[in-house]
Design a protein around this motif. Sequence first.
Motif, short mmCIF file in Angstrom:
data_model
loop_
_atom_site.label_atom_id
_atom_site.label_comp_id
_atom_site.label_asym_id
_atom_site.label_seq_id
_atom_site.Cartn_x
_atom_site.Cartn_y
_atom_site.Cartn_z
N ALA A 74 1.91 3.86 -1.36
CA ALA A 74 0.86 3.47 -0.43
C ALA A 74 0.57 4.63 0.51
O ALA A 74 1.34 5.61 0.58
N ASP A 75 -0.52 4.52 1.23
CA ASP A 75 -0.76 5.35 2.42
C ASP A 75 0.11 4.75 3.53
O ASP A 75 -0.01 3.56 3.84
N MET A 76 0.99 5.55 4.12
CA MET A 76 1.94 5.02 5.09
C MET A 76 1.24 4.34 6.25
O MET A 76 1.65 3.25 6.70
N TYR A 77 0.18 4.95 6.76
CA TYR A 77 -0.48 4.39 7.93
C TYR A 77 -1.16 3.07 7.60
O TYR A 77 -1.10 2.10 8.38
N LEU A 78 -1.82 3.02 6.44
CA LEU A 78 -2.46 1.77 6.05
C LEU A 78 -1.43 0.70 5.74
O LEU A 78 -1.63 -0.49 6.04
N TRP A 79 -0.31 1.10 5.15
CA TRP A 79 0.77 0.16 4.85
C TRP A 79 1.33 -0.45 6.14
O TRP A 79 1.56 -1.65 6.23
N GLN A 80 1.51 0.40 7.15
CA GLN A 80 2.05 -0.09 8.41
C GLN A 80 1.07 -1.03 9.11
O GLN A 80 1.46 -1.84 9.96
N GLU A 81 -0.21 -0.93 8.75
CA GLU A 81 -1.22 -1.83 9.32
C GLU A 81 -1.43 -3.08 8.47
O GLU A 81 -2.29 -3.90 8.79
N GLY A 82 -0.68 -3.20 7.37
CA GLY A 82 -0.74 -4.43 6.59
C GLY A 82 -1.22 -4.32 5.17
O GLY A 82 -1.16 -5.30 4.41
N THR A 83 -1.73 -3.15 4.76
CA THR A 83 -2.16 -2.99 3.38
C THR A 83 -0.93 -2.99 2.47
O THR A 83 0.03 -2.26 2.71
N PRO A 84 -0.91 -3.83 1.43
CA PRO A 84 0.31 -3.92 0.60
C PRO A 84 0.55 -2.67 -0.25
O PRO A 84 -0.38 -1.92 -0.57
N MET A 85 1.80 -2.48 -0.60
CA MET A 85 2.18 -1.45 -1.55
C MET A 85 1.59 -1.75 -2.92
O MET A 85 1.41 -2.91 -3.29
#
Length: 570
Positions: free
Chosen positions: A42-53
């Motif tokens: 994932a994109d780490m920043y987007l993942w931390q905002e809720g985008t799933p792996m």
Amino acid sequence: MILAGIDHRPESEDVAVVADHQVIIRVKTALDDIDKVEIRYADMYLWQEGTPMQTTTMRQDLATQSNQYWSLHVTVPTNRLIYGFRITDRAGKTVGYGDDGFFDDTTDNWTVAGHYFHLPYLHVSDAELPPAWVKQTVWYQIFPERFANGNPQNDPATVAPWGSGPVNRDSFYGGDLQGITAHLDDLQDLGVNGLYLCPIFTSPSNHKYDTVDHFEIDPHFGTKADFKALVDGAHARGMRVMLDAVFNHFGAESPQWLDVVANGQQSRFADWFHVHGWPVGRDSQTGRLNYETFATGAEMPKVNTQNPAVQDYLISVTKYWIEQFGIDAWRFDVADEVDHGFWRRLCGELRAVKPDVYLLGEAWHSSQALVGNGQFNAVMNYPLTTPITALFNHTLSPATYVGKTNLQLSQYRWPNQQVMFNALDTHDTPRLLTTLHGDLAATRAALALLIMLPGSPCLYYGTEVALAGGADPDNRRCMDWQPDATEAAMRDFVKTLIAFRKQHADCLENGTISWQTTATSVTLIRQSARTTLTAHFNLGETALTIADATPKLANGWQDGQLAPQGFMIE
């Protein structure tokens, strides 16, 4: 699960940025131990905002004698990436693997950012993608003194009749640049589209690896006007030109070294070399040289490439021949004995002058430290090609050959692997035909295997007419311009082989690689989205039956039977 067999390094050949948002990722496991490898990313920043792996199963790729590789071409929505591997062994046991090593495969653990490998940003420029034209190039190496005598007026005083022998280390036969230019049509007809010339600069030797003046053509080879005519003629025929630079050492007759010999420590070139005692020469007690050289040759003093003045001089040499004559590539002799800092500076400055220049280093071993990271696009790929002759000489079993070959195919990032310089013989090795004990069938099969492998293949002059030759200097015989029927047939075969390579360029440049082996055969499969090429090689003593085959190219094939040392590509 054999944890010791699992390995991945982000800043290495395991990761290749191939385009914007695109990266090839590879992980290694123990052989015959793992059933499946999944990559979570994932994109780490987007993942931390809720985008799933995202989770994708990796492709089982090449296998060496001890390891299995798994790979995946990943496309990401942004140029930022974190990733980890979920590995399942053949007993069904799973484990997570990432930047901090192994961790239990639990939901909670997959939420920990520290478990993931990080590619903070995929810089396409940092990938240093090699020039695309090299993937489509079949090189032809020329030893200029032995290729063709186009102008007898510039012959050395001691010139011998063309083709007479035996060849000695100090033999001269009169080959020159005009001779090469006169045969450009022959080379175009053969199908090669890259010329690699051994050194052409001023030197007292026939091989020219002891350079005297890097800015001048050796007078026995001709003039700068002759060289310009050669480059222009090659370019007009769609051929690229690569010159050979010898920057590890100078010749003993170079003005810089002569100044050191004459003036000792007072010479302005004293620190251009590695001198450990004065005056330069041999120690009276030990008989050893008090200065460093290439190998043990007193006539080739080693250059101090960490000296900024030396760097400036050598870089000016390489720029001169690009800017003034339009050459397309440089091959650097003894590249593995020169410091990396100099290579990074030189390569960077040359790419600024000519962005699509091909930069090739000479090395005889696996050389990841020389490829990428601001240095060369490729090296001379002897570790890949040497096992080919061992295979056809029956000193390697098919299975061992495949394991060793897959190891070499895993040494470099894929974009660099596509432009590796692959030659079965060169001016430094016995000729292919001689290495294979005069077996023409084995020679043809070895060449066919060469062109099926990833990389930029190279023919050594004369291979196309079955020129033989043992170790240096016998491997530098004069080109045979009057081949007999058998030799002419070999040329026709090589011409057909090169045409086949060009016809199936996309598959052979980009296709996946897989193998099948028996005790007496090797089968190589190259597969792209549009094409599958399957090459069979019979290494046994009896004919091999291959049912329902439609050959595209073959030698020793008749009615479904492949003769010993024969090959067939379908």
